[in-house]
Design a protein around this motif. Structure first.
Motif, PDB file in Angstrom:
ATOM      1  N   LEU A  36       0.832  -1.207   0.000  1.00 53.49           N
ATOM      2  CA  LEU A  36       0.000   0.000   0.000  1.00 53.49           C
ATOM      3  C   LEU A  36       0.863   1.251   0.000  1.00 53.49           C
ATOM      4  CD1 LEU A  36      -2.919  -0.924   2.410  1.00 53.49           C
ATOM      5  CD2 LEU A  36      -3.062  -0.447  -0.041  1.00 53.49           C
ATOM      6  N   THR A  37       1.938   1.241   0.762  1.00 50.35           N
ATOM      7  CA  THR A  37       2.844   2.385   0.788  1.00 50.35           C
ATOM      8  C   THR A  37       3.438   2.624  -0.594  1.00 50.35           C
ATOM      9  OG1 THR A  37       3.382   1.932   3.093  1.00 50.35           O
ATOM     10  CG2 THR A  37       4.913   3.336   1.876  1.00 50.35           C
ATOM     11  N   LEU A  38       3.874   1.567  -1.247  1.00 50.14           N
ATOM     12  CA  LEU A  38       4.420   1.708  -2.594  1.00 50.14           C
ATOM     13  C   LEU A  38       3.387   2.229  -3.575  1.00 50.14           C
ATOM     14  CD1 LEU A  38       6.643  -1.453  -3.094  1.00 50.14           C
ATOM     15  CD2 LEU A  38       7.375   0.899  -2.732  1.00 50.14           C
ATOM     16  N   SER A  39       2.152   1.808  -3.433  1.00 46.10           N
ATOM     17  CA  SER A  39       1.123   2.215  -4.389  1.00 46.10           C
ATOM     18  C   SER A  39       0.767   3.687  -4.266  1.00 46.10           C
ATOM     19  CB  SER A  39      -0.131   1.354  -4.239  1.00 46.10           C
ATOM     20  OG  SER A  39      -0.756   1.630  -3.004  1.00 46.10           O
ATOM     21  N   PHE A  40       1.052   4.298  -3.107  1.00 45.56           N
ATOM     22  CA  PHE A  40       0.738   5.704  -2.928  1.00 45.56           C
ATOM     23  C   PHE A  40       1.949   6.617  -3.111  1.00 45.56           C
ATOM     24  CE2 PHE A  40      -2.831   3.769  -0.625  1.00 45.56           C
ATOM     25  CZ  PHE A  40      -3.852   4.348  -1.355  1.00 45.56           C
ATOM     26  N   THR A  41       3.082   6.059  -3.485  1.00 47.88           N
ATOM     27  CA  THR A  41       4.262   6.871  -3.735  1.00 47.88           C
ATOM     28  C   THR A  41       3.987   7.731  -4.959  1.00 47.88           C
ATOM     29  OG1 THR A  41       5.666   5.156  -2.831  1.00 47.88           O
ATOM     30  CG2 THR A  41       6.721   6.785  -4.242  1.00 47.88           C
ATOM     31  N   ASN A  42       4.356   9.005  -4.879  1.00 46.35           N
ATOM     32  CA  ASN A  42       4.030   9.949  -5.938  1.00 46.35           C
ATOM     33  C   ASN A  42       5.053  10.017  -7.053  1.00 46.35           C
ATOM     34  OD1 ASN A  42       1.647  10.662  -4.743  1.00 46.35           O
ATOM     35  ND2 ASN A  42       2.520  12.375  -3.626  1.00 46.35           N
ATOM     36  N   ALA A  43       6.131   9.296  -6.975  1.00 46.21           N
ATOM     37  CA  ALA A  43       7.131   9.315  -8.033  1.00 46.21           C
ATOM     38  C   ALA A  43       6.841   8.196  -9.015  1.00 46.21           C
ATOM     39  CB  ALA A  43       8.520   9.128  -7.448  1.00 46.21           C
ATOM     40  N   GLN A  44       6.933   8.524 -10.271  1.00 49.23           N
ATOM     41  CA  GLN A  44       6.769   7.498 -11.285  1.00 49.23           C
ATOM     42  C   GLN A  44       7.517   7.908 -12.532  1.00 49.23           C
ATOM     43  OE1 GLN A  44       2.650   7.283 -12.771  1.00 49.23           O
ATOM     44  NE2 GLN A  44       2.188   8.855 -11.264  1.00 49.23           N
ATOM     45  N   ALA A  45       7.844   6.927 -13.335  1.00 52.16           N
ATOM     46  CA  ALA A  45       8.565   7.200 -14.567  1.00 52.16           C
ATOM     47  C   ALA A  45       7.681   8.031 -15.491  1.00 52.16           C
ATOM     48  CB  ALA A  45       8.969   5.897 -15.239  1.00 52.16           C
ATOM     49  N   THR A  46       8.303   8.986 -16.148  1.00 56.25           N
ATOM     50  CA  THR A  46       7.597   9.865 -17.064  1.00 56.25           C
ATOM     51  C   THR A  46       8.008   9.514 -18.483  1.00 56.25           C
ATOM     52  OG1 THR A  46       7.559  11.617 -15.416  1.00 56.25           O
ATOM     53  CG2 THR A  46       7.286  12.290 -17.705  1.00 56.25           C
ATOM     54  N   THR A  47       7.049   9.446 -19.376  1.00 64.57           N
ATOM     55  CA  THR A  47       7.335   9.195 -20.781  1.00 64.57           C
ATOM     56  C   THR A  47       7.997  10.427 -21.368  1.00 64.57           C
ATOM     57  OG1 THR A  47       5.403   7.758 -20.920  1.00 64.57           O
ATOM     58  CG2 THR A  47       6.321   8.563 -22.993  1.00 64.57           C
ATOM     59  N   PHE A  48       9.064  10.223 -22.115  1.00 67.34           N
ATOM     60  CA  PHE A  48       9.772  11.336 -22.736  1.00 67.34           C
ATOM     61  C   PHE A  48      10.112  10.972 -24.172  1.00 67.34           C
ATOM     62  CE2 PHE A  48      13.107   8.571 -21.308  1.00 67.34           C
ATOM     63  CZ  PHE A  48      14.079   8.668 -22.298  1.00 67.34           C
ATOM     64  N   GLY A  49      10.485  11.960 -24.943  1.00 66.99           N
ATOM     65  CA  GLY A  49      10.934  11.747 -26.306  1.00 66.99           C
ATOM     66  C   GLY A  49      12.089  12.691 -26.595  1.00 66.99           C
ATOM     67  N   TYR A  50      12.832  12.389 -27.633  1.00 64.58           N
ATOM     68  CA  TYR A  50      13.916  13.279 -28.045  1.00 64.58           C
ATOM     69  C   TYR A  50      13.341  14.391 -28.914  1.00 64.58           C
ATOM     70  CZ  TYR A  50      17.292  10.014 -26.155  1.00 64.58           C
ATOM     71  OH  TYR A  50      18.010   9.219 -25.306  1.00 64.58           O
ATOM     72  N   CYS A  51      13.976  15.556 -28.874  1.00 57.60           N
ATOM     73  CA  CYS A  51      13.502  16.728 -29.611  1.00 57.60           C
ATOM     74  C   CYS A  51      13.629  16.536 -31.121  1.00 57.60           C
ATOM     75  CB  CYS A  51      14.289  17.971 -29.197  1.00 57.60           C
ATOM     76  SG  CYS A  51      14.179  18.326 -27.437  1.00 57.60           S
ATOM     77  N   ALA A  52      14.637  15.797 -31.534  1.00 58.37           N
ATOM     78  CA  ALA A  52      14.879  15.576 -32.962  1.00 58.37           C
ATOM     79  C   ALA A  52      15.435  14.166 -33.148  1.00 58.37           C
ATOM     80  CB  ALA A  52      15.869  16.604 -33.499  1.00 58.37           C
ATOM     81  N   VAL A  54      18.163  12.719 -33.841  1.00 55.66           N
ATOM     82  CA  VAL A  54      19.600  12.970 -33.881  1.00 55.66           C
ATOM     83  C   VAL A  54      20.281  11.926 -33.007  1.00 55.66           C
ATOM     84  CG1 VAL A  54      21.396  14.648 -33.260  1.00 55.66           C
ATOM     85  CG2 VAL A  54      19.231  15.444 -34.203  1.00 55.66           C
ATOM     86  N   ASN A  55      21.479  11.538 -33.376  1.00 56.19           N
ATOM     87  CA  ASN A  55      22.242  10.604 -32.557  1.00 56.19           C
ATOM     88  C   ASN A  55      23.008  11.401 -31.494  1.00 56.19           C
ATOM     89  OD1 ASN A  55      23.416   8.313 -31.563  1.00 56.19           O
ATOM     90  ND2 ASN A  55      24.929   8.142 -33.203  1.00 56.19           N
ATOM     91  N   TYR A  56      22.327  11.733 -30.393  1.00 54.08           N
ATOM     92  CA  TYR A  56      22.927  12.533 -29.334  1.00 54.08           C
ATOM     93  C   TYR A  56      24.021  11.755 -28.609  1.00 54.08           C
ATOM     94  CZ  TYR A  56      18.990  15.796 -29.758  1.00 54.08           C
ATOM     95  OH  TYR A  56      18.071  16.693 -30.210  1.00 54.08           O
ATOM     96  N   ASN A 152      28.722  24.944 -26.620  1.00 56.13           N
ATOM     97  CA  ASN A 152      27.326  25.176 -27.010  1.00 56.13           C
ATOM     98  C   ASN A 152      26.785  24.137 -27.992  1.00 56.13           C
ATOM     99  OD1 ASN A 152      25.263  26.873 -26.122  1.00 56.13           O
ATOM    100  ND2 ASN A 152      25.228  27.960 -28.075  1.00 56.13           N
ATOM    101  N   LYS A 153      27.431  22.975 -28.052  1.00 55.80           N
ATOM    102  CA  LYS A 153      26.965  21.880 -28.909  1.00 55.80           C
ATOM    103  C   LYS A 153      25.939  21.060 -28.129  1.00 55.80           C
ATOM    104  CE  LYS A 153      28.365  17.500 -30.876  1.00 55.80           C
ATOM    105  NZ  LYS A 153      29.359  16.438 -30.776  1.00 55.80           N
ATOM    106  N   PRO A 154      24.744  20.823 -28.711  1.00 51.65           N
ATOM    107  CA  PRO A 154      23.737  20.000 -28.019  1.00 51.65           C
ATOM    108  C   PRO A 154      24.235  18.571 -27.795  1.00 51.65           C
ATOM    109  CG  PRO A 154      22.744  21.196 -29.852  1.00 51.65           C
ATOM    110  CD  PRO A 154      24.236  21.351 -29.976  1.00 51.65           C
ATOM    111  N   LEU A 155      24.182  18.140 -26.535  1.00 50.21           N
ATOM    112  CA  LEU A 155      24.551  16.772 -26.198  1.00 50.21           C
ATOM    113  C   LEU A 155      23.317  15.879 -26.136  1.00 50.21           C
ATOM    114  CD1 LEU A 155      27.192  17.466 -23.411  1.00 50.21           C
ATOM    115  CD2 LEU A 155      27.582  16.995 -25.848  1.00 50.21           C
ATOM    116  N   THR A 156      22.189  16.461 -25.761  1.00 54.21           N
ATOM    117  CA  THR A 156      20.899  15.767 -25.784  1.00 54.21           C
ATOM    118  C   THR A 156      19.798  16.805 -25.687  1.00 54.21           C
ATOM    119  OG1 THR A 156      19.688  13.826 -24.977  1.00 54.21           O
ATOM    120  CG2 THR A 156      20.501  15.341 -23.318  1.00 54.21           C
ATOM    121  N   CYS A 157      18.625  16.427 -26.089  1.00 50.87           N
ATOM    122  CA  CYS A 157      17.436  17.275 -25.968  1.00 50.87           C
ATOM    123  C   CYS A 157      16.233  16.347 -25.834  1.00 50.87           C
ATOM    124  CB  CYS A 157      17.288  18.179 -27.183  1.00 50.87           C
ATOM    125  SG  CYS A 157      15.832  19.254 -27.093  1.00 50.87           S
ATOM    126  N   ILE A 158      15.481  16.537 -24.744  1.00 54.04           N
ATOM    127  CA  ILE A 158      14.299  15.706 -24.507  1.00 54.04           C
ATOM    128  C   ILE A 158      13.084  16.586 -24.239  1.00 54.04           C
ATOM    129  CG2 ILE A 158      15.567  13.694 -23.650  1.00 54.04           C
ATOM    130  CD1 ILE A 158      14.784  14.611 -20.779  1.00 54.04           C
TER     131      ILE A 158
END
Length: 173
Positions: A36-52, A54-56, A152-158
């Protein structure tokens, strides 16, 4: 007498799975409390994507937002797990927040204030905590985070979505 704890798991699937545990009553109680404690934890993985497409140099493997949904005027922590193919000696995070397609916030952070530089080749985690404004309306925001090196070279963009819950809006009225 043995007690049974029935757990409903994976609520997002079309079928609900259940598991039944038959244990000693004290162990059963502790197991149920832990789950029950785990089920109420507010942290969870967020879906993300890359901006372009590109092979960052930096490959992000996960974004975690705590709490999720975010509560206005309270601290929120962003934790980004990534791996780099080359050492990072310096740079900056550029963060842009949009609401209904309109940019509502921009900020820049020194990367080496977030992690200990240089960052060696391999896995690393960046965590940043800040308080969101009390006047932020509830809804879904789009966050774009770009990591650039000292040249100033982009290393990653999400990009990912950030939700500010309706409950947090109503509680401040």
């Amino acid at each position: 007498m043995r007690k049974t704890c029935i757990l409903l798991l994976i609520p997002y699937l079309s079928k609900t799975f259940s598991m039944e545990f038959q244990l000693h009553p004290k162990l059963n109680f502790l197991l149920c409390l832990f789950i029950l404690t785990l089920s109420f934890t507010n942290a969870q993985a967020t879906t993300f994507g890359y901006c372009a497409d590109v092979n960052y140099v930096v490959k992000v493997s996960g974004v975690e937002i705590t709490p999720d949904p975010v509560v206005r005027a309270r601290p929120v922590t962003f934790k980004i797990s990534a791996a780099t193919g080359e050492a990072i000696y310096g740079g900056k995070w550029e963060i842009t927040v949009s609401y209904f397609g309109f940019v509502v916030h921009k900020e820049i952070h020194d990367f080496c204030e977030q992690v200990s530089c240089p960052v060696a080749t391999g896995n690393f985690v960046v965590a940043h905590t800040q308080k969101l404004p009390a006047f932020a309306p509830p809804g879904t925001y789009t966050v774009e985070m770009t990591l650039k090196n000292e040249k100033n070279k982009p290393l990653t963009c999400i990009t990912f979505n950030l939700k500010i819950g309706l409950g947090s809006f109503l509680s401040n009225i």
